[in-house]
Design a protein around this motif. Structure first.
Motif, PDB file in Angstrom:
ATOM      1  N   TYR A 193       0.829  -1.190   0.000  1.00  0.00           N
ATOM      2  CA  TYR A 193       0.000   0.000   0.000  1.00  0.00           C
ATOM      3  C   TYR A 193       0.874   1.255   0.000  1.00  0.00           C
ATOM      4  O   TYR A 193       0.628   2.197  -0.755  1.00  0.00           O
ATOM      5  CB  TYR A 193      -0.925  -0.012   1.213  1.00  0.00           C
ATOM      6  CG  TYR A 193      -2.062   0.936   1.086  1.00  0.00           C
ATOM      7  CD1 TYR A 193      -2.928   0.843   0.001  1.00  0.00           C
ATOM      8  CD2 TYR A 193      -2.271   1.945   2.025  1.00  0.00           C
ATOM      9  CE1 TYR A 193      -3.979   1.721  -0.137  1.00  0.00           C
ATOM     10  CE2 TYR A 193      -3.323   2.821   1.888  1.00  0.00           C
ATOM     11  CZ  TYR A 193      -4.179   2.705   0.808  1.00  0.00           C
ATOM     12  OH  TYR A 193      -5.198   3.579   0.663  1.00  0.00           O
ATOM     13  N   LEU A 234      -4.434   1.964  -8.114  1.00  0.00           N
ATOM     14  CA  LEU A 234      -5.431   1.512  -7.142  1.00  0.00           C
ATOM     15  C   LEU A 234      -6.034   0.168  -7.549  1.00  0.00           C
ATOM     16  O   LEU A 234      -6.249  -0.709  -6.713  1.00  0.00           O
ATOM     17  CB  LEU A 234      -6.544   2.558  -7.001  1.00  0.00           C
ATOM     18  CG  LEU A 234      -6.169   3.771  -6.168  1.00  0.00           C
ATOM     19  CD1 LEU A 234      -7.344   4.734  -6.088  1.00  0.00           C
ATOM     20  CD2 LEU A 234      -5.744   3.368  -4.764  1.00  0.00           C
ATOM     21  N   LYS A 262      -3.773  -2.602  -6.639  1.00  0.00           N
ATOM     22  CA  LYS A 262      -3.836  -2.915  -5.219  1.00  0.00           C
ATOM     23  C   LYS A 262      -5.029  -3.833  -4.926  1.00  0.00           C
ATOM     24  O   LYS A 262      -4.896  -4.842  -4.245  1.00  0.00           O
ATOM     25  CB  LYS A 262      -3.945  -1.619  -4.420  1.00  0.00           C
ATOM     26  CG  LYS A 262      -4.209  -1.847  -2.957  1.00  0.00           C
ATOM     27  CD  LYS A 262      -4.292  -0.542  -2.208  1.00  0.00           C
ATOM     28  CE  LYS A 262      -4.842  -0.759  -0.814  1.00  0.00           C
ATOM     29  NZ  LYS A 262      -6.306  -0.764  -0.762  1.00  0.00           N
ATOM     30  N   HIS A 263      -6.191  -3.451  -5.486  1.00  0.00           N
ATOM     31  CA  HIS A 263      -7.383  -4.259  -5.233  1.00  0.00           C
ATOM     32  C   HIS A 263      -7.263  -5.651  -5.818  1.00  0.00           C
ATOM     33  O   HIS A 263      -7.689  -6.625  -5.210  1.00  0.00           O
ATOM     34  CB  HIS A 263      -8.624  -3.553  -5.770  1.00  0.00           C
ATOM     35  CG  HIS A 263      -9.137  -2.560  -4.800  1.00  0.00           C
ATOM     36  ND1 HIS A 263      -9.904  -2.925  -3.713  1.00  0.00           N
ATOM     37  CD2 HIS A 263      -8.957  -1.237  -4.709  1.00  0.00           C
ATOM     38  CE1 HIS A 263     -10.177  -1.857  -3.002  1.00  0.00           C
ATOM     39  NE2 HIS A 263      -9.614  -0.814  -3.576  1.00  0.00           N
TER      40      HIS A 263
END
Lengths: 284, 223
Positions: free
Chosen positions: A202, A264, A267-268
């Protein structure tokens, strides 16, 4: 009729709707609307114009420069961030509070000041300017300066993400590993690293997003040479200020925003992919 | 292996944590360190493990002066109060960690490591749970995983920090009896820390009572 009994932990319906409504309204106005505007403006003159804008040689150079800068700054900050977080959370030493405060410095200092510091240090009239000129090393108004400024500004992301996490985890697992015969390096690799990898990921992604988007500090050290020292954010600004290039500015801006989205989404995706492991790590 | 603690002293700045501790533990003995919190019992246990540096005296494992040995080289089996299991590893991987971390020259082949892990699982009566993660176990089960993990390295001495502290009363009693039985079976020199007098007397061969960093008395428990 179970619904007659009110759940003590749930707010009454009007309050819930109000809270949800306010949140959605806020998100809509401050997050979604601007993004919507960026993308509609980018595509306002049609797809051909959009792609032509991105195909411009100077714009392509700015994209390359931004990716290159992030490719150097992010690994550096990952390394520094992990080292700093490790030192701060797993060891006791003098000056620890000072170090913790210093890590936050790039957040508290305006990026423009950060950029100016590098100009003062490495610029032609700066402290090291004479020596650098003699040895024909260019830092300011060149790639090294841009990388330095970006690294400085994005330094805290990884460390900030890891320090609270590692503090909460304590050092018991590491101590256990030591009693079981593991040396420091293997303890870090087999025990600490698996426990922090999601926080680390993250932090790295945030660091990356910011590294690609940094404007202020880079603006000071770059010198704004089209096709040479313009990163994407600088290119956006330059195009925006050029009356004929209005939609090109939004085209580059939309690409920059897209890079953020990809970050993002990545990351997901990783969280989803490693869902089982994540579930195993939760609980305690 | 017999353990010797000679004139051991430890202080944090001005605060004395341990003062002139002398203690000899016979090979295969089960010894309790009893005392209120702040009495120094856990500090002494951690000092023997090498997890705390000492300021004075020496620690001996058999003929070996262990005072200046690193934690890794002391080869002690330490069971932490909250077990400190590796959250991200399965039960089997937790237990075999010590073997897997050995230097390549002293590391057994993979299939032997696994076999040893399964043996230990059976010893602590957790067969069938090898693929579980620590979060999926009860407190008593975690405790036994921690014990198996410590036993895997064939420790010179087994050190248990408040081994039953985090368990409810019923599990506590069961585990106590089981631990005593296990000790008699495998015969490792064992030191455990507790603040429960009954527990100390029920489980141990000898009870060392500590207070404010000194040993107040040593009782032999009648068998």
């Amino acid at each position: 009729m179970a619904s007659r009994y009110r759940n003590a932990l749930v707010e009454p319906a009007p309050v819930r709707w109000l809270l949800i409504g306010v949140t959605l309204l806020f998100l809509g106005i401050f997050l979604l609307l601007p993004l919507f505007v960026v993308f509609t403006q980018a595509l306002a003159s049609g797809m051909p114009t959009f792609f032509a804008a991105l195909h411009d040689a100077d714009t392509l150079a700015s994209i390359r420069l931004t990716l290159l800068t992030a490719a150097v700054a992010v690994p550096l900050n990952t390394l520094f961030g992990v080292a700093a977080a490790w030192a701060i959370t797993k060891f006791e030493f003098r000056g620890k509070n000072l170090l913790t405060t210093l890590i936050d410095l790039p957040f508290s200092v305006s990026p423009v000041i950060a950029g100016m510091v590098f100009v003062l240090l490495f610029g032609s009239h700066g402290w090291l300017g004479g020596w650098l000129a003699e040895h024909d090393i260019k830092i300011v108004f060149a790639l090294p300066g841009i990388v330095l400024a970006t690294t400085f500004v994005t330094f805290p992301f990884v460390a900030r993400e890891l320090i609270p996490l590692m503090q909460a985890q304590g050092t018991e697992e590491e101590q256990a590993a030591l009693t079981l015969g593991a040396n420091g390096w293997r303890t870090f690799w087999h025990v600490t690293m698996p426990n922090i990898r999601w926080g680390l990921l993250y932090g790295v992604l945030l660091c990356n997003a910011r590294a690609m988007g940094e404007f202020g500090a880079v603006s000071v050290v770059s010198g704004h040479v089209r096709g040479l020292t313009n990163t994407m954010p600088l290119q956006v600004e330059m195009l925006y200020n050029d009356p004929g290039q209005y939609s090109a500015a939004f085209a580059v801006a939309s690409l920059l925003a897209l890079l953020g989205f990809v970050t993002l989404a990545l990351k997901h995706f990783l969280e989803w992919w490693h869902g089982d492991e994540l579930a195993a790590l939760r609980g305690k | 292996m017999e353990i010797g603690v000679r004139n051991l002293g430890k202080h944090y700045g001005e605060v004395v944590a341990l003062r002139d501790i002398r203690l000899d533990i016979a090979s295969g003995e089960l010894l309790a360190l009893l005392g209120p919190s702040g009495s120094g019992k856990t500090t002494l246990l951690r000092a023997i493990a090498g997890l705390e540096t000492i300021n004075q005296g020496s620690i001996h494992f058999g003929d070996v002066d262990a005072t200046h040995l690193s934690v890794q080289d002391r080869r002690v089996g330490f069971v932490f109060q909250h077990y400190a299991l590796f959250k991200h590893m399965s039960v089997l991987d937790n237990i075999t960690f010590g073997l897997r971390m050995r230097k390549l020259s002293r590391r057994p082949p993979k299939n032997q490591i696994k076999a040893r892990g399964m043996e230990l699982l059976e010893l602590v009566q957790l067969k069938g749970l090898e693929q579980r993660y620590p979060q999926q176990l009860s407190g008593g089960q975690r405790q036994r995983v921690a014990l198996a993990r410590a036993l895997a390295i064939e420790p010179r001495v087994l050190l248990l920090d408040e081994p039953f502290g985090a368990l409810d009363a019923k599990v506590r009693r069961e585990l106590r009896a089981w631990l005593r039985q296990l000790h008699d079976e495998i015969g490792y020199t064992t030191i455990f820390v507790t603040h429960d007098e009954n527990e100390a007397h029920e489980l141990a061969d000898r009870v060392v009572t500590m207070n404010e960093g000194v040993i107040e008395q040593v009782d032999k428990v009648a068998a």
